[in-house]
Design a protein around this motif. Structure first.
Motif, mmCIF file in Angstrom:
data_model
loop_
_atom_site.group_PDB
_atom_site.id
_atom_site.type_symbol
_atom_site.label_atom_id
_atom_site.label_comp_id
_atom_site.label_asym_id
_atom_site.label_seq_id
_atom_site.Cartn_x
_atom_site.Cartn_y
_atom_site.Cartn_z
ATOM 1 N N UNK A 57 -5.586 14.584 -61.729
ATOM 2 C CA UNK A 57 -7.042 14.775 -61.653
ATOM 3 C C UNK A 57 -7.480 14.867 -60.197
ATOM 4 N N UNK A 58 -6.950 13.991 -59.369
ATOM 5 C CA UNK A 58 -7.298 14.018 -57.944
ATOM 6 C C UNK A 58 -6.863 15.341 -57.315
ATOM 7 N N UNK A 59 -5.689 15.801 -57.639
ATOM 8 C CA UNK A 59 -5.173 17.047 -57.067
ATOM 9 C C UNK A 59 -6.090 18.214 -57.416
ATOM 10 N N UNK A 60 -6.461 18.319 -58.685
ATOM 11 C CA UNK A 60 -7.354 19.410 -59.102
ATOM 12 C C UNK A 60 -8.680 19.360 -58.347
ATOM 13 N N UNK A 61 -9.288 18.200 -58.319
ATOM 14 C CA UNK A 61 -10.631 18.093 -57.743
ATOM 15 C C UNK A 61 -10.621 18.054 -56.219
ATOM 16 N N UNK A 62 -9.681 17.366 -55.619
ATOM 17 C CA UNK A 62 -9.631 17.325 -54.152
ATOM 18 C C UNK A 62 -9.433 18.724 -53.599
ATOM 19 N N UNK A 63 -8.551 19.487 -54.216
ATOM 20 C CA UNK A 63 -8.282 20.826 -53.706
ATOM 21 C C UNK A 63 -9.478 21.760 -53.953
ATOM 22 N N UNK A 64 -10.059 21.708 -55.133
ATOM 23 C CA UNK A 64 -11.137 22.632 -55.489
ATOM 24 C C UNK A 64 -12.469 22.294 -54.831
ATOM 25 N N UNK A 65 -12.729 20.996 -54.641
ATOM 26 C CA UNK A 65 -14.066 20.589 -54.211
ATOM 27 C C UNK A 65 -14.104 19.854 -52.880
ATOM 28 N N UNK A 66 -12.979 19.373 -52.440
ATOM 29 C CA UNK A 66 -12.927 18.602 -51.204
ATOM 30 C C UNK A 66 -12.730 17.129 -51.502
ATOM 31 N N UNK A 112 -7.871 31.471 -57.295
ATOM 32 C CA UNK A 112 -8.110 30.038 -57.155
ATOM 33 C C UNK A 112 -7.724 29.455 -55.811
ATOM 34 N N UNK A 113 -7.201 30.286 -54.897
ATOM 35 C CA UNK A 113 -6.831 29.778 -53.581
ATOM 36 C C UNK A 113 -8.085 29.341 -52.844
ATOM 37 N N UNK A 114 -8.060 28.119 -52.341
ATOM 38 C CA UNK A 114 -9.220 27.557 -51.641
ATOM 39 C C UNK A 114 -8.826 27.070 -50.252
ATOM 40 N N UNK A 115 -7.822 27.701 -49.688
ATOM 41 C CA UNK A 115 -7.381 27.333 -48.354
ATOM 42 C C UNK A 115 -6.179 26.412 -48.384
ATOM 43 N N UNK A 116 -5.614 26.233 -47.229
ATOM 44 C CA UNK A 116 -4.466 25.347 -47.083
ATOM 45 C C UNK A 116 -4.918 23.912 -47.344
ATOM 46 N N UNK A 155 -3.553 32.102 -43.717
ATOM 47 C CA UNK A 155 -4.153 31.387 -44.853
ATOM 48 C C UNK A 155 -5.602 31.821 -45.060
ATOM 49 N N UNK A 156 -6.284 32.175 -43.993
ATOM 50 C CA UNK A 156 -7.674 32.609 -44.082
ATOM 51 C C UNK A 156 -7.765 34.073 -44.538
ATOM 52 N N UNK A 157 -6.787 34.876 -44.197
ATOM 53 C CA UNK A 157 -6.839 36.310 -44.479
ATOM 54 C C UNK A 157 -7.011 36.616 -45.962
ATOM 55 N N UNK A 158 -6.486 35.782 -46.818
ATOM 56 C CA UNK A 158 -6.630 36.001 -48.251
ATOM 57 C C UNK A 158 -8.067 35.913 -48.723
ATOM 58 N N UNK A 159 -8.878 35.184 -47.989
ATOM 59 C CA UNK A 159 -10.290 35.037 -48.355
ATOM 60 C C UNK A 159 -11.089 36.316 -48.161
ATOM 61 N N UNK A 160 -10.630 37.182 -47.321
ATOM 62 C CA UNK A 160 -11.419 38.349 -46.967
ATOM 63 C C UNK A 160 -10.916 39.618 -47.656
#
Length: 188
Positions: free
Chosen positions: A15-24, A100-104, A162-167
């Motif tokens: 649960x922590x992994x899902x939410x920490x990665x997706x939301x901070x 679903x990639x939200x950065x490193x 890692x940022x390039x995928x966002x654009x």
């Protein structure tokens, strides 16, 4: 803190992994994780006495996964450091462009856990040091000079990729650009 894997501990960590990665990390409360994992507060805190313990476990799990992938690739391509670096660039391209990639997760955590004495910050720093060390070893195998500086430059290129995928870049474009930039740094 209990470090032995149990189904309950694993559920909390998932649960922590899902939410920490997706939301901070800072945005997710223990109460939310307790509800999602379906455990009592007592059970939650038995496994993770503090939020910092859970953050550290989350980051350590991410480190173990990332380091295992590179270690396996190095074993698979032993004796061909250039192929390892190309495979790493391809992996970064695929990851950075995945749905679903939200950065490193390490860069994200470092931004939230900027205090050097935070245990999660230490996990991130240690992992990045390990990765730079891997680059140093691969560059030494290639016979490149000034390996430490060039390994640090490769790390910065990795972070940018890692940022390039966002654009809207494609995995192939990210991998090709990262590979070309890496070759410029290495000089081959």
């Amino acid at each position: 803190m209990a470090t032995t894997a149990t189904p309950v501990r694993d559920r909390i960590l998932e649960a922590a992994t899902r939410h920490y990665y997706a939301e901070g990390i800072r945005a997710v409360s223990a109460d939310r994780l307790i509800a999602e994992a379906g455990v009592s507060k007592v059970t939650f805190y038995r496994h993770f006495p503090t939020k910092d313990d859970l953050i550290t476990a989350y980051l350590s799990q991410q480190v173990a996964y990332a380091e295992e992938l590179l270690t396996e690739k190095r074993a698979e391509l032993a004796g061909d450091p250039a192929a390892v670096l190309r495979a790493y660039a391809e992996g970064i391209g695929a990851l950075a462009c995945a749905p679903g990639f939200r950065g490193c997760p390490f860069i994200n955590a470092a931004a939230e856990l900027s205090q050097p004495d935070h245990p999660g910050h230490r996990v991130v720093v240690d992992h990045r040091d390990w990765l730079v060390g891997q680059f140093v070893e691969l560059l030494m195998e290639l016979g490149v000079g000034d390996v430490r500086a060039k390994a640090e430059q490769l790390m910065m290129l990795r972070d940018g990729a890692m940022v390039a995928g966002y654009v809207g870049r494609t995995p192939q474009a990210v991998a090709e650009t990262l590979t070309a930039a890496g070759r410029s740094v290495i000089g081959c």
